[in-house]
Scaffold this active site. Structure first.
Site, mmCIF file in Angstrom:
data_model
loop_
_atom_site.group_PDB
_atom_site.id
_atom_site.type_symbol
_atom_site.label_atom_id
_atom_site.label_comp_id
_atom_site.label_asym_id
_atom_site.label_seq_id
_atom_site.Cartn_x
_atom_site.Cartn_y
_atom_site.Cartn_z
ATOM 1 C CB CYS A 1 40.230 40.726 40.439
ATOM 2 S SG CYS A 1 38.771 41.240 41.371
ATOM 3 C CG HIS B 1 40.024 36.879 35.457
ATOM 4 N ND1 HIS B 1 40.509 37.017 36.742
ATOM 5 C CD2 HIS B 1 39.064 37.839 35.305
ATOM 6 C CE1 HIS B 1 39.882 38.014 37.345
ATOM 7 N NE2 HIS B 1 38.999 38.529 36.500
ATOM 8 C CD GLU C 1 39.942 35.078 30.922
ATOM 9 O OE1 GLU C 1 41.001 34.600 31.373
ATOM 10 O OE2 GLU C 1 38.885 35.126 31.579
ATOM 11 C CE LYS D 1 38.239 34.587 39.517
ATOM 12 N NZ LYS D 1 39.382 34.082 38.727
ATOM 13 C CG HIS E 1 36.196 36.904 41.583
ATOM 14 N ND1 HIS E 1 37.551 36.827 41.830
ATOM 15 C CD2 HIS E 1 36.031 37.958 40.719
ATOM 16 C CE1 HIS E 1 38.168 37.776 41.167
ATOM 17 N NE2 HIS E 1 37.279 38.472 40.482
ATOM 18 C CG PHE F 1 37.159 46.778 39.262
ATOM 19 C CD1 PHE F 1 36.655 45.974 38.262
ATOM 20 C CD2 PHE F 1 36.337 47.067 40.348
ATOM 21 C CE1 PHE F 1 35.372 45.459 38.323
ATOM 22 C CE2 PHE F 1 35.055 46.549 40.428
ATOM 23 C CZ PHE F 1 34.570 45.750 39.418
#
Length: 407
Positions: A161, A301, A312, A331, A336, A395
């Site tokens: 991502c 994010h 975050e 998002k 996402h 990831f």
């Protein structure tokens, strides 16, 4: 001497709209675009933010549409928009000096499903000879290059991502190195596939609000329980600033800073102290030759996962000693889009600079008390903007941070 890299073209297709203007208007409407998805029917999580009412054949040659998968359709659509917005035309720029770098996280699981079913039935002879060529991640960049006759470096970045963010950073470095005059960069993804729906649900990453999809994606909210699958693409035309001005192009913004890092910690979970994201942020700020105090807005994010959002938020607080500037997380509205998400954020950061406004974070009704951020909610916030930080995590511990500033 550092070469300034300008953004001279934008292309967007998201669940909020099929164009740059439509996406911006959708984001500013402060609503979610999550709905029940027939592609995911029968799965534990059966909703997504899909690009609805979109027929690629209305925009692209039918033969091209038939031989390619949705993530390529999105890439081509966004790239054509960006190309037109930048005022590019065949013969005016050396095609060997134009590159394509796109971020794609997960290949095309949309196309693989039917193939596996045929193999299970012993129907190997019914598998299309184009199956491999239509589905591998590199085809987003490859088909875009063929469609627009761009003959420079051409490849796909795949870092989960964070893919779209890394693609933009690598593209900018190609220009700074003198390898290209222009690079079309961004990301494309279609995460609406049975494989993705099952895999992410099994690991507990998706929101389970089947009773109310529109309120499922809740970045930084105390009741967040996971993200919502999405799809789409964003492509930005990056160009040497002097090259852009010489051909009379409009400079929308400057991609001033880029930072990348690895958590080196866990396959799916971010490092508890956010060390990788912090390093990417500080690297991007140093690259842009600015301090944290110079950032006017952060496009986070913010996926809506319990652990990810908290880490975050703490990292942003630690990276901005005087307190982070106003934050938004797109998002909440558009879900996402995996590898395309950072590119969509970057394109929308350019639009924030254009409109001098920050779109709201949707579904943030009760901010987590442990998250000490100034998050924009309910409606767009008009505020003077000069420099924007955009963050992405993926990831494998991949992190990307971009700084975009007004021209």
């Amino acid at each position: 001497m550092t070469v300034d890299v300008a953004v001279t073209g934008l292309g967007l297709i998201t669940s909020a709209g099929h164009s740059v203007d439509a996406t911006w208007q959708g984001l500013c409407a402060s609503r979610s675009f999550a709905v029940r998805d027939p592609v995911l029917a029968g799965l534990p999580v059966d909703f997504a933010c899909s690009v609805s009412d979109f027929d690629a054949a209305d925009r692209l040659p039918r033969r091209l549409v038939r031989r390619t998968d949705p993530f390529v359709h999105f890439a081509l659509t966004a790239a054509q928009q960006a190309w037109d917005d930048a005022g590019l035309a065949p013969g005016h720029v050396d095609p060997a000096r134009i590159g394509i770098v796109l971020g794609v996280a997960s290949s095309s699981y949309v196309g693989f499903g039917p193939v596996f079913q045929r193999l299970d039935r012993g129907e190997e002879h019914l598998v299309s000879p184009l199956m491999m060529a239509r589905s591998i991640p590199s085809m987003a960049a490859g088909e875009t290059a063929a469609h627009l006759d761009c003959r420079g470096p051409n490849f796909t970045v795949s870092s989960a991502c964070a893919s779209g963010g890394h693609a933009l950073g690598v593209a900018r470095d190609l220009i700074r190195a003198g390898t290209c005059d222009i690079v079309l960069a961004g990301g494309a993804e279609s995460g609406r596939a049975t494989f993705n729906g099952i895999a992410f649900a099994r690991m507990g990453a998706l929101s389970k609000r089947r009773h109310d999809p529109a309120r499922a994606s809740r970045p930084f909210d105390r009741d967040r329980d996971g993200f919502v699958l999405s799809e789409g693409a964003a492509v930005l035309v990056l160009e040497r600033t002097d090259h852009a001005r010489a051909r009379g192009a409009t400079v929308h913004s400057v991609l001033a800073g880029y930072g990348a890092s690895a958590d080196a910690h866990h396959p799916t979970n971010p490092h508890p102290d956010g060390r990788g994201l912090h390093h990417a942020i500080t690297t991007a700020l140093a690259d842009a030759r600015i301090s944290p105090a110079d950032i006017d807005h952060i496009s986070a994010h913010g996926t809506g996962t319990p652990v990810g959002d908290l880490i975050e938020a703490r990292t942003l607080a630690a990276s901005f000693p005087a307190g982070p500037p106003p934050v938004t997380a797109l998002k909440g509205a558009i879900g996402h889009a995996l590898g395309a998400a950072p590119a969509i954020q970057a394109a929308c950061a350019v639009l924030s600079l254009r409109h001098q406004a920050i779109p709201p974070t949707v579904n943030l009704d009760n901010q987590d008390e442990a998250i000490d951020l100034d998050i924009v909610t309910k409606a767009p916030k008009e505020v003077p903007l000069h420099s924007i930080l955009s963050t992405a995590c993926g990831f494998g511990g991949a992190n990307a941070a971009l700084v975009l500033r007004a021209p």
